[in-house]
Design a protein around this motif. Structure first.
Motif, PDB file in Angstrom:
ATOM      1  N   PHE A  62       0.829  -1.200   0.000  1.00 20.74           N
ATOM      2  CA  PHE A  62       0.000   0.000   0.000  1.00 20.74           C
ATOM      3  C   PHE A  62       0.863   1.248   0.000  1.00 20.74           C
ATOM      4  O   PHE A  62       2.053   1.212   0.273  1.00 20.74           O
ATOM      5  CB  PHE A  62      -0.993   0.017   1.168  1.00 20.74           C
ATOM      6  CG  PHE A  62      -0.385   0.242   2.520  1.00 20.74           C
ATOM      7  CD1 PHE A  62      -0.138   1.523   2.985  1.00 20.74           C
ATOM      8  CD2 PHE A  62      -0.087  -0.833   3.344  1.00 20.74           C
ATOM      9  CE1 PHE A  62       0.416   1.724   4.232  1.00 20.74           C
ATOM     10  CE2 PHE A  62       0.466  -0.632   4.591  1.00 20.74           C
ATOM     11  CZ  PHE A  62       0.719   0.657   5.039  1.00 20.74           C
ATOM     12  N   ILE A  63       0.211   2.355  -0.355  1.00 25.41           N
ATOM     13  CA  ILE A  63       0.867   3.660  -0.425  1.00 25.41           C
ATOM     14  C   ILE A  63       0.036   4.648   0.380  1.00 25.41           C
ATOM     15  O   ILE A  63      -1.187   4.630   0.311  1.00 25.41           O
ATOM     16  CB  ILE A  63       0.975   4.141  -1.892  1.00 25.41           C
ATOM     17  CG1 ILE A  63       1.970   3.282  -2.662  1.00 25.41           C
ATOM     18  CG2 ILE A  63       1.365   5.599  -1.976  1.00 25.41           C
ATOM     19  CD1 ILE A  63       2.072   3.631  -4.123  1.00 25.41           C
ATOM     20  N   LEU A  64       0.703   5.516   1.141  1.00 26.21           N
ATOM     21  CA  LEU A  64       0.024   6.633   1.782  1.00 26.21           C
ATOM     22  C   LEU A  64       0.158   7.826   0.852  1.00 26.21           C
ATOM     23  O   LEU A  64       1.265   8.279   0.548  1.00 26.21           O
ATOM     24  CB  LEU A  64       0.629   6.937   3.153  1.00 26.21           C
ATOM     25  CG  LEU A  64       0.408   5.864   4.217  1.00 26.21           C
ATOM     26  CD1 LEU A  64       1.076   6.277   5.518  1.00 26.21           C
ATOM     27  CD2 LEU A  64      -1.068   5.611   4.436  1.00 26.21           C
ATOM     28  N   LEU A  65      -0.989   8.327   0.380  1.00 25.79           N
ATOM     29  CA  LEU A  65      -1.040   9.357  -0.647  1.00 25.79           C
ATOM     30  C   LEU A  65      -1.650  10.618  -0.048  1.00 25.79           C
ATOM     31  O   LEU A  65      -2.785  10.596   0.419  1.00 25.79           O
ATOM     32  CB  LEU A  65      -1.885   8.855  -1.821  1.00 25.79           C
ATOM     33  CG  LEU A  65      -1.952   9.682  -3.069  1.00 25.79           C
ATOM     34  CD1 LEU A  65      -0.611   9.685  -3.772  1.00 25.79           C
ATOM     35  CD2 LEU A  65      -3.011   9.129  -3.998  1.00 25.79           C
ATOM     36  N   GLU A  66      -0.910  11.712  -0.047  1.00 22.87           N
ATOM     37  CA  GLU A  66      -1.425  12.982   0.474  1.00 22.87           C
ATOM     38  C   GLU A  66      -2.063  13.755  -0.673  1.00 22.87           C
ATOM     39  O   GLU A  66      -1.384  14.216  -1.580  1.00 22.87           O
ATOM     40  CB  GLU A  66      -0.304  13.800   1.108  1.00 22.87           C
ATOM     41  CG  GLU A  66      -0.804  15.068   1.748  1.00 22.87           C
ATOM     42  CD  GLU A  66       0.285  15.832   2.469  1.00 22.87           C
ATOM     43  OE1 GLU A  66      -0.072  16.643   3.339  1.00 22.87           O
ATOM     44  OE2 GLU A  66       1.472  15.639   2.170  1.00 22.87           O
ATOM     45  N   THR A  67      -3.393  13.887  -0.626  1.00 21.53           N
ATOM     46  CA  THR A  67      -4.116  14.563  -1.695  1.00 21.53           C
ATOM     47  C   THR A  67      -4.139  16.069  -1.512  1.00 21.53           C
ATOM     48  O   THR A  67      -4.116  16.812  -2.473  1.00 21.53           O
ATOM     49  CB  THR A  67      -5.554  14.032  -1.788  1.00 21.53           C
ATOM     50  OG1 THR A  67      -6.190  14.195  -0.526  1.00 21.53           O
ATOM     51  CG2 THR A  67      -5.545  12.569  -2.177  1.00 21.53           C
ATOM     52  N   SER A  68      -4.229  16.522  -0.276  1.00 22.62           N
ATOM     53  CA  SER A  68      -4.139  17.939   0.065  1.00 22.62           C
ATOM     54  C   SER A  68      -3.518  18.010   1.449  1.00 22.62           C
ATOM     55  O   SER A  68      -3.461  17.003   2.151  1.00 22.62           O
ATOM     56  CB  SER A  68      -5.523  18.598   0.024  1.00 22.62           C
ATOM     57  OG  SER A  68      -6.385  18.005   0.965  1.00 22.62           O
ATOM     58  N   PRO A  69      -3.048  19.168   1.851  1.00 19.34           N
ATOM     59  CA  PRO A  69      -2.381  19.247   3.155  1.00 19.34           C
ATOM     60  C   PRO A  69      -3.282  18.727   4.286  1.00 19.34           C
ATOM     61  O   PRO A  69      -4.381  19.220   4.501  1.00 19.34           O
ATOM     62  CB  PRO A  69      -2.088  20.738   3.319  1.00 19.34           C
ATOM     63  CG  PRO A  69      -2.013  21.257   1.927  1.00 19.34           C
ATOM     64  CD  PRO A  69      -2.997  20.448   1.148  1.00 19.34           C
ATOM     65  N   GLY A  70      -2.827  17.685   4.948  1.00 16.71           N
ATOM     66  CA  GLY A  70      -3.575  17.110   6.064  1.00 16.71           C
ATOM     67  C   GLY A  70      -4.481  15.950   5.690  1.00 16.71           C
ATOM     68  O   GLY A  70      -4.974  15.253   6.564  1.00 16.71           O
ATOM     69  N   ASN A  71      -4.724  15.720   4.395  1.00 15.67           N
ATOM     70  CA  ASN A  71      -5.580  14.607   3.944  1.00 15.67           C
ATOM     71  C   ASN A  71      -4.708  13.522   3.332  1.00 15.67           C
ATOM     72  O   ASN A  71      -4.101  13.721   2.282  1.00 15.67           O
ATOM     73  CB  ASN A  71      -6.604  15.074   2.913  1.00 15.67           C
ATOM     74  CG  ASN A  71      -7.628  16.002   3.503  1.00 15.67           C
ATOM     75  OD1 ASN A  71      -7.972  15.893   4.672  1.00 15.67           O
ATOM     76  ND2 ASN A  71      -8.104  16.932   2.697  1.00 15.67           N
ATOM     77  N   VAL A  72      -4.678  12.369   3.995  1.00  9.53           N
ATOM     78  CA  VAL A  72      -3.839  11.260   3.540  1.00  9.53           C
ATOM     79  C   VAL A  72      -4.741  10.063   3.267  1.00  9.53           C
ATOM     80  O   VAL A  72      -5.575   9.691   4.093  1.00  9.53           O
ATOM     81  CB  VAL A  72      -2.768  10.910   4.592  1.00  9.53           C
ATOM     82  CG1 VAL A  72      -1.936   9.731   4.129  1.00  9.53           C
ATOM     83  CG2 VAL A  72      -1.881  12.109   4.863  1.00  9.53           C
ATOM     84  N   LEU A  73      -4.577   9.463   2.089  1.00  7.75           N
ATOM     85  CA  LEU A  73      -5.329   8.265   1.713  1.00  7.75           C
ATOM     86  C   LEU A  73      -4.403   7.059   1.732  1.00  7.75           C
ATOM     87  O   LEU A  73      -3.248   7.154   1.318  1.00  7.75           O
ATOM     88  CB  LEU A  73      -5.910   8.418   0.303  1.00  7.75           C
ATOM     89  CG  LEU A  73      -6.877   9.553   0.051  1.00  7.75           C
ATOM     90  CD1 LEU A  73      -7.229   9.604  -1.426  1.00  7.75           C
ATOM     91  CD2 LEU A  73      -8.126   9.391   0.879  1.00  7.75           C
ATOM     92  N   LYS A  74      -4.937   5.937   2.160  1.00  9.59           N
ATOM     93  CA  LYS A  74      -4.195   4.680   2.099  1.00  9.59           C
ATOM     94  C   LYS A  74      -4.767   3.901   0.921  1.00  9.59           C
ATOM     95  O   LYS A  74      -5.925   3.496   0.935  1.00  9.59           O
ATOM     96  CB  LYS A  74      -4.381   3.907   3.406  1.00  9.59           C
ATOM     97  CG  LYS A  74      -3.631   2.614   3.470  1.00  9.59           C
ATOM     98  CD  LYS A  74      -3.865   1.953   4.822  1.00  9.59           C
ATOM     99  CE  LYS A  74      -3.153   0.637   4.931  1.00  9.59           C
ATOM    100  NZ  LYS A  74      -3.389   0.006   6.239  1.00  9.59           N
ATOM    101  N   VAL A  75      -3.953   3.725  -0.120  1.00  9.48           N
ATOM    102  CA  VAL A  75      -4.414   3.060  -1.335  1.00  9.48           C
ATOM    103  C   VAL A  75      -3.489   1.903  -1.672  1.00  9.48           C
ATOM    104  O   VAL A  75      -2.340   1.846  -1.233  1.00  9.48           O
ATOM    105  CB  VAL A  75      -4.478   4.041  -2.539  1.00  9.48           C
ATOM    106  CG1 VAL A  75      -5.497   5.124  -2.300  1.00  9.48           C
ATOM    107  CG2 VAL A  75      -3.132   4.642  -2.847  1.00  9.48           C
ATOM    108  N   HIS A  76      -3.997   0.974  -2.467  1.00  5.27           N
ATOM    109  CA  HIS A  76      -3.199  -0.149  -2.944  1.00  5.27           C
ATOM    110  C   HIS A  76      -2.149   0.376  -3.913  1.00  5.27           C
ATOM    111  O   HIS A  76      -2.388   1.334  -4.652  1.00  5.27           O
ATOM    112  CB  HIS A  76      -4.103  -1.177  -3.630  1.00  5.27           C
ATOM    113  CG  HIS A  76      -3.442  -2.494  -3.838  1.00  5.27           C
ATOM    114  ND1 HIS A  76      -2.647  -2.755  -4.919  1.00  5.27           N
ATOM    115  CD2 HIS A  76      -3.453  -3.621  -3.086  1.00  5.27           C
ATOM    116  CE1 HIS A  76      -2.199  -4.000  -4.840  1.00  5.27           C
ATOM    117  NE2 HIS A  76      -2.676  -4.539  -3.735  1.00  5.27           N
ATOM    118  N   ARG A  77      -1.000  -0.242  -3.921  1.00  6.92           N
ATOM    119  CA  ARG A  77       0.097   0.216  -4.779  1.00  6.92           C
ATOM    120  C   ARG A  77      -0.254   0.170  -6.257  1.00  6.92           C
ATOM    121  O   ARG A  77       0.210   1.002  -7.037  1.00  6.92           O
ATOM    122  CB  ARG A  77       1.329  -0.657  -4.537  1.00  6.92           C
ATOM    123  CG  ARG A  77       2.516   0.128  -4.114  1.00  6.92           C
ATOM    124  CD  ARG A  77       3.691  -0.726  -3.805  1.00  6.92           C
ATOM    125  NE  ARG A  77       3.928  -1.706  -4.872  1.00  6.92           N
ATOM    126  CZ  ARG A  77       4.915  -2.554  -4.874  1.00  6.92           C
ATOM    127  NH1 ARG A  77       5.750  -2.577  -3.882  1.00  6.92           N
ATOM    128  NH2 ARG A  77       5.079  -3.405  -5.846  1.00  6.92           N
TER     129      ARG A  77
END
Length: 142
Positions: A62-77
């Motif tokens: 998985f990858i932790l993806l920051e979409t905007s400052p303070g918002n982090v998504l955990k998505v599959h690689r």
């Protein structure tokens, strides 16, 4: 062997060559994408979310993806489909810009008709006072 069998075998051989070539190309593109995916890269997922990679966990995939400052998504690689180049866009030259003075206001017509001098015109056809197409031989603009 008859010629039809030879043609069928040749077509089959060409199809196999193209299939192998396409699979190699896809494999090479996947490897390039895997090499480009690093922490800090600006990427796009297959569902259209853009963000910056903060952490990559290879073991759990998985990858932790920051979409905007303070918002982090955990998505599959594998949801990351491409790395977006972060180069600055090219500057627009003066010839490509639209002058605000020549730009029409909302609802304003771009091309004014010659209604004052030649009567009303609809789709290039002159109209008489009743709004019907003129039938006389003296058309406006001739």
């Amino acid at each position: 062997m008859d010629p039809l069998t030879l043609i069928m075998l040749a077509v089959l051989a060409v199809l196999i060559i193209f299939m192998v070539r396409n699979s190699r190309k896809r494999k090479r593109e996947a490897e390039e994408l895997t090499n480009k995916i690093t922490e800090g890269a600006y990427v796009m997922t297959n569902f259209g979310v853009y963000g910056t990679i903060r952490t990559i966990d290879i073991e759990n995939n998985f990858i932790l993806l920051e979409t905007s400052p303070g918002n982090v998504l955990k998505v599959h690689r594998q949801t990351v489909t491409r790395v977006v180049p972060t180069d600055e866009p090219e500057a627009i030259t003066d010839a490509e810009t639209i002058d605000d003075e020549t730009e029409p206001a909302f609802g304003e017509r771009i091309h004014e008709t010659k209604a004052e001098t030649s009567g009303t015109v609809l789709n290039g056809v002159p109209l008489d006072e009743n709004g019907k197409p003129r039938t006389d031989s003296t058309k406006s603009g001739e």
